[in-house]
Structure formats: C-alpha cells, structure tokens
Design an enzyme around this catalytic site. Structure first.
Site, short mmCIF file in Angstrom:
data_model
loop_
_atom_site.label_atom_id
_atom_site.label_comp_id
_atom_site.label_asym_id
_atom_site.label_seq_id
_atom_site.Cartn_x
_atom_site.Cartn_y
_atom_site.Cartn_z
N CYS A 76 0.85 -1.19 0.00
CA CYS A 76 0.00 0.00 0.00
C CYS A 76 0.88 1.24 0.00
O CYS A 76 1.91 1.30 0.66
CB CYS A 76 -0.98 0.01 1.17
N GLU A 77 0.46 2.22 -0.79
CA GLU A 77 1.29 3.41 -0.93
C GLU A 77 1.19 4.34 0.28
O GLU A 77 1.98 5.25 0.42
CB GLU A 77 0.92 4.17 -2.22
N HIS A 78 0.23 4.10 1.14
CA HIS A 78 0.09 4.97 2.31
C HIS A 78 1.02 4.57 3.45
O HIS A 78 1.47 5.42 4.21
CB HIS A 78 -1.36 4.96 2.81
N HIS A 79 1.27 3.29 3.59
CA HIS A 79 2.09 2.80 4.71
C HIS A 79 3.28 1.95 4.28
O HIS A 79 4.07 1.54 5.10
CB HIS A 79 1.21 1.98 5.67
N GLN A 117 -5.55 -0.52 -3.71
CA GLN A 117 -6.21 -1.66 -4.36
C GLN A 117 -7.13 -1.20 -5.50
O GLN A 117 -7.22 -1.85 -6.54
CB GLN A 117 -7.00 -2.46 -3.32
N HIS A 145 -5.32 -6.21 3.98
CA HIS A 145 -4.33 -5.13 4.08
C HIS A 145 -3.64 -5.17 5.44
O HIS A 145 -4.28 -4.99 6.47
CB HIS A 145 -5.03 -3.78 3.88
N CYS A 147 -1.81 -3.01 6.74
CA CYS A 147 -1.87 -1.74 7.46
C CYS A 147 -3.14 -1.64 8.29
O CYS A 147 -3.22 -0.87 9.24
CB CYS A 147 -1.73 -0.55 6.51
ZN ZN Z 1 -2.08 1.30 4.07
#
Ligand code: ZN
Length: 185
Positions: A76-79, A117, A145, A147
């Site tokens: 995931c690009e956020h975490h 996703q 996920h 995260c």
């Molecule tokens: Zn994430």
C-alpha cells in the site's frame, strides 16, 4: 534502483528505530532489505509490451474467458505495508486471446509497485482492454491489508473487495452477472 544508497538509508532507519546496525543479526540486513525491495517493486521496471511479449493469439470464439484466484502481493502506498489476496480476471474476446499465463503476469506487474487496491484493480482491467480490445473485461480483487491488520484499527479478518467492469461487462447486466457468478461473487 541504487542499491548502495538504499542500503545506507536502511542502516540509517535502523539507527532511528533505536537499533544497532553493527550487531551481528543486523549486519547484512540493509543488503537483504535492499534486495527484497528491488524484488517487491520490480513492476516499475516492466511494461505491458515486455510482459506480454507477443503472446496474443487469434481465436474465433467469443466465449467468456476467466482466470480465477490469481495470487497478488502488493504494497500500500500509504504505509508501504503489504496487501495481498486474489484477483479474478474475465474477458470476452473479439478475435484475440492472451496466452494463459499472461493475465497473471499483468496482475503481477501492476502489483509489484506501491498501490492502492482500487487503482491496481483498474490498471489490470484497462491493460487487458488496451491489449486485446475485447468486447468487455471484468476484474475483481479481494485483498487483506496489513496496514489495517497489524496497526490502525487492528481488524484481522476484513477483506476489501474491488471491481472494474469495462465494455459489455459494464453495459450488459447479464454478462456482468455471469462473470460475477463464475468468479463466485
Ligand atoms: Zn495502508
């Protein structure tokens, strides 16, 4: 990827985490992590053309082709934490079909990048559309996920489902329903 630079960054990260990068168990960690990241993000160095490598074939049939349960592993690009699960791809050809392993390779190429996703799902569907110009394409993904599981809300069992339907899979309800039934949704 500049592996030496990445190794140096990982060593600095270890220090900031409160670790001693000189202790025995960590001595080769920056090198291993750099190698691992290179593999996990190899999709940045691939494109549709070299992944498909000419494996497009003529076919009279215009039945629905489905490849189910393609395993995907992404980040995931956020975490920058993993998300993983299954991808189901279907299409109705208009004279052209793809070599059977290629749908999985397309999913893999886009997975091995920093993603969300929803976008990953769309990119896979668009790639099949652009490559084959079929009557329609449907892609469904079900992922867990990390995260969400090991931090944040700490929900271990939630599954995120996304879908993209293009062409006849979008316009024709019977086609869409048949696809969703065949992939077990
Ligand atoms: Zn994430």
């Amino acid at each position: 990827m500049n592996k030496e630079r990445v190794q140096q960054l990982i060593e600095e990260l270890l220090v900031e985490l409160g670790e001693d990068p000189k202790r025995e168990g960590l001595l080769k960690t920056p090198e291993r992590v750099a190698k691992s990241w290179e593999y996990l993000t190899r999709g940045y160095h691939q494109n549709l053309e070299n992944v498909i490598n000419g494996a497009i074939f003529e076919s009279e049939s215009n039945n629905m082709v489905i490849v189910k349960d393609i395993e995907v592993y992404s980040l995931c690009e956020h975490h920058m934490l993993p998300f993983y699960g299954k991808c189901h791809i279907g299409y109705i050809s208009r004279g052209k079909v793809l070599g059977v392993s290629k749908l999985a390779r397309i999913a893999d190429m886009f997975s091995r990048r920093l993603q969300i996703q929803e976008r990953l799902n769309d990119q896979i569907a668009r790639a099949v559309m652009d490559t084959l110009a079929p009557e329609g394409v449907g892609v469904v993904m079900e992922c867990k996920h990390m995260c969400m599981m090991m931090r944040g809300v700490g929900k271990q069992n939630s599954l995120m489902t996304t879908s993209s339907v293009l062409g006849s899979f979008h316009d024709d309800e019977a086609t869409r329903t048949e696809f969703l039934r065949l992939v077990g949704m």
